[in-house]
Motif scaffolding. Structure first.
Motif, short mmCIF file in Angstrom:
data_model
loop_
_atom_site.label_atom_id
_atom_site.label_comp_id
_atom_site.label_asym_id
_atom_site.label_seq_id
_atom_site.Cartn_x
_atom_site.Cartn_y
_atom_site.Cartn_z
N GLY A 94 -0.13 -9.54 4.17
CA GLY A 94 -0.44 -9.48 5.66
C GLY A 94 -1.45 -8.40 5.96
N GLY A 95 -1.28 -7.46 5.36
CA GLY A 95 -2.56 -6.50 5.38
C GLY A 95 -3.81 -7.00 5.21
N PHE A 96 -3.88 -7.56 4.01
CA PHE A 96 -5.11 -8.12 3.41
C PHE A 96 -5.49 -9.34 4.38
N LEU A 97 -4.63 -10.11 4.98
CA LEU A 97 -5.24 -11.18 5.70
C LEU A 97 -5.54 -10.77 6.91
N THR A 98 -5.12 -9.65 7.49
CA THR A 98 -5.79 -9.33 8.76
C THR A 98 -7.13 -8.51 8.59
N GLN A 99 -7.51 -8.39 7.50
CA GLN A 99 -8.92 -7.90 7.26
C GLN A 99 -9.79 -8.96 6.80
N MET A 100 -9.50 -10.13 6.80
CA MET A 100 -10.32 -11.14 6.26
C MET A 100 -11.64 -11.54 7.45
N LYS A 101 -11.29 -11.40 8.66
CA LYS A 101 -12.40 -11.46 9.63
C LYS A 101 -13.24 -10.28 9.40
N ALA A 102 -12.91 -8.98 9.23
CA ALA A 102 -13.60 -7.76 9.13
C ALA A 102 -14.27 -7.83 7.67
N LEU A 103 -13.76 -8.61 6.73
CA LEU A 103 -14.21 -8.56 5.62
C LEU A 103 -15.76 -9.42 5.67
N GLY A 104 -15.73 -10.38 6.31
CA GLY A 104 -16.89 -11.30 6.54
C GLY A 104 -18.16 -10.42 7.27
N ARG A 105 -17.88 -9.34 8.14
CA ARG A 105 -18.90 -8.46 8.65
C ARG A 105 -19.05 -7.18 7.67
N GLY A 106 -18.43 -7.12 6.95
CA GLY A 106 -18.53 -5.76 5.82
C GLY A 106 -17.93 -4.69 6.34
N GLU A 107 -16.76 -4.92 7.13
CA GLU A 107 -16.19 -3.65 7.95
C GLU A 107 -14.64 -3.66 7.46
N ALA A 108 -14.45 -4.11 6.42
CA ALA A 108 -12.86 -4.28 6.04
C ALA A 108 -12.57 -2.72 5.55
N ARG A 109 -11.40 -2.53 5.83
CA ARG A 109 -10.37 -1.29 5.20
C ARG A 109 -9.20 -1.58 4.86
N ILE A 110 -8.57 -0.51 4.29
CA ILE A 110 -7.19 -0.71 3.69
C ILE A 110 -6.31 -0.35 4.94
N VAL A 111 -5.49 -1.04 5.28
CA VAL A 111 -4.76 -0.73 6.46
C VAL A 111 -3.24 -0.27 5.77
N PRO A 112 -2.62 0.82 6.49
CA PRO A 112 -1.42 1.53 5.99
C PRO A 112 -0.37 0.28 5.37
N ASP A 116 -8.23 6.16 2.92
CA ASP A 116 -8.72 6.79 3.96
C ASP A 116 -10.22 6.61 4.29
N GLU A 117 -11.12 5.55 3.60
CA GLU A 117 -12.27 5.12 3.73
C GLU A 117 -12.40 4.24 5.18
N GLU A 118 -13.32 4.47 5.78
CA GLU A 118 -13.69 3.62 7.03
C GLU A 118 -13.99 2.26 6.75
N ARG A 119 -14.95 2.18 5.83
CA ARG A 119 -15.50 0.86 5.27
C ARG A 119 -15.20 0.79 3.71
N VAL A 120 -14.38 -0.35 3.19
CA VAL A 120 -14.24 -0.44 1.77
C VAL A 120 -15.04 -1.60 1.45
N PRO A 121 -15.78 -1.57 0.32
CA PRO A 121 -16.44 -2.62 -0.29
C PRO A 121 -15.51 -4.01 -0.51
N LYS A 122 -16.48 -5.07 -0.12
CA LYS A 122 -15.72 -6.55 -0.18
C LYS A 122 -15.03 -6.63 -1.42
#
Length: 117
Positions: A21-39, A90-96
């Motif tokens: 679920g944490g991964f799936l919540t980042q899918m939209k941000a992944l497309g914009r290059g703004e994905a991160r690792i959520v807790p 802890d990184e604000e943006r994580v590589p795709k």
């Protein structure tokens, strides 16, 4: 003992749900290059590791036949996921590629559990 095993299976599934679920919540941000690792990803992976090890112990105590190769592969995949999530948490943006690897390895771990008999 079976109730305890079922309880830990439920907790293991909750861990999988949190990680995926944490991964799936980042899918939209992944497309914009703004994905991160959520807790939820870190907590889900840790929950999976702890409950998986407990389940192995409980099933061994019941003298059930265990496939140690399968569990070794699953633990190895989970350790890689944990390493990626822990290092990049802890990184604000994580590589795709990192976020994609976490999602892909999580799905691979699910399919290993379900399909490897």
């Amino acid at each position: 003992m079976d109730v305890l095993i079922h309880l830990f299976v439920g907790l293991h599934i909750i861990g999988i749900a949190a990680l995926l679920g944490g991964f799936l919540t980042q899918m939209k941000a992944l497309g914009r290059g703004e994905a991160r690792i959520v807790p939820a990803m870190l907590h889900g992976a840790l929950t999976m590791l702890v409950t998986g090890i407990v389940l192995m112990g409980l099933n061994e105590a019941q003298h059930y036949h265990l496939n140690y190769v399968k569990f070794g592969v699953k633990i190895a995949v989970l350790v890689v996921i944990l390493g990626l999530v822990y290092v990049k948490r802890d990184e604000e943006r994580v590589p795709k590629g990192v976020v994609g690897a976490v999602g892909g390895l999580t799905m691979a771990n699910i399919f290993i559990a379900v399909l490897w008999t």
